[in-house]
Design an enzyme around this catalytic site. Sequence first.
Site, PDB file in Angstrom:
ATOM      1  N   ASP A  43      63.277  55.685  63.928  1.00  8.45           N
ATOM      2  CA  ASP A  43      62.460  54.628  64.538  1.00  8.45           C
ATOM      3  C   ASP A  43      63.181  54.053  65.758  1.00  8.45           C
ATOM      4  OD1 ASP A  43      60.624  54.801  62.260  1.00  8.45           O
ATOM      5  OD2 ASP A  43      62.310  53.958  61.155  1.00  8.45           O
ATOM      6  N   HIS A  97      61.539  51.316  56.760  1.00 11.06           N
ATOM      7  CA  HIS A  97      61.105  52.539  57.457  1.00 11.06           C
ATOM      8  C   HIS A  97      59.669  52.822  57.006  1.00 11.06           C
ATOM      9  CE1 HIS A  97      60.755  56.504  59.083  1.00 11.06           C
ATOM     10  NE2 HIS A  97      60.548  57.014  57.890  1.00 11.06           N
TER      11      HIS A  97
END
Length: 325
Positions: free
Chosen positions: A159, A187
């Site tokens: 990410d 996440h």
Amino acid sequence: MKKPVRVTITGAAGQISYSLIFRIASGSMLGPDQPVILQLLEITPALPALNGVVMELNDCAFPLVAGVIATDKLEEAFDKTDYALLVGARPRGPGMERKDLLTANGGIFGPQGKALSDYASRDVKVLVVGNPANTNALIAASAAKSLDPKQFTAMVRLDHNRALSQLASKTGTHSNDIEKMIIWGNHSSTQYPDITNTLVNGKAAKGLVDQNWIETDFIPTVQQRGAAIIKARGASSAASAASAAVDHMRDWALGTNGKWVSMGIPSDGSYGIKPGIVYGYPVTVKDGKYEIVQGLEVDAFSRGKMDATEQELREERAAIEELLK
Ligand code: NDP
């Protein structure tokens, strides 16, 4: 040449591992002078496929590979291991509720945490990639009674890298020009990619882009990038996930020289996130130890996003609370 270190990879016949194993074997993770013994774990039905991966690994004749073990036994896979990358996880099946998925993965990560506690090096560094990564890391840490929970981390680095790439593209720069990016929280699609403190070529990123772009383009694009890749490729991201795992472990092992990176780590009360979950934070790493970047201002917009992703992690925890005893 240094003495070999042991690196465990679970789910070693899967898509991510097909990229990850070869990157580690070539020296991308621990450096060009660090030999590795690869300890590859799979479930029994996947052992024939894993054998094929081992054949290819042998055919690469990598100078740094000092040994390869392919096994379905936890005690062999985690024996004296220095670095464990837990990639294999139970994918969500049709009609499966989130609680079922969390519990099914508890059945994988609990025993793996215990095996790490029983057999691994006392200094083992553990990275959980398999989803739901943050909560799987919490389960493994809780089962590893003889290890410090801080030895268990979850991957939010993909990410982080996706956020760098989006901001570089928007500002016409390279990701190398960007510092102080943060991924807060889970996440998952509630993660908060935060550019409040980010610098692009030393200038505040917030002065280069407008708030509307941050809210309606940047944040959702980073949050939904996994789904966009599945749509485009017909398969989930694998090489980029492997690359992020290499980045996470390399930085943890070798240090960041003051650079901020994002890691999912046990919350300790910093930034109002109470202990009890594994949460994405900005960290720096020195001498193999990570430390949360402290003292950042949190405005109302950021607070809302950080609390929402914390809330999701608390709900995940509540769903598997009985596994933490
Ligand atoms: P992948 O290698 O594609 O993915 C493995 C895990 O990583 C999944 O949980 C996946 O989550 C997760 N993941 C985290 N970040 C990402 C990302 N950015 N993009 C894609 N995935 C991400 O799965 P495969 O099915 O190809 O391989 C899994 C292997 O694990 C199989 O070979 C299976 O046999 C094995 N396995 C091994 C176990 C063990 O060693 N004990 C236990 C369970 C499985 P998501 O599902 O959300 O995509």
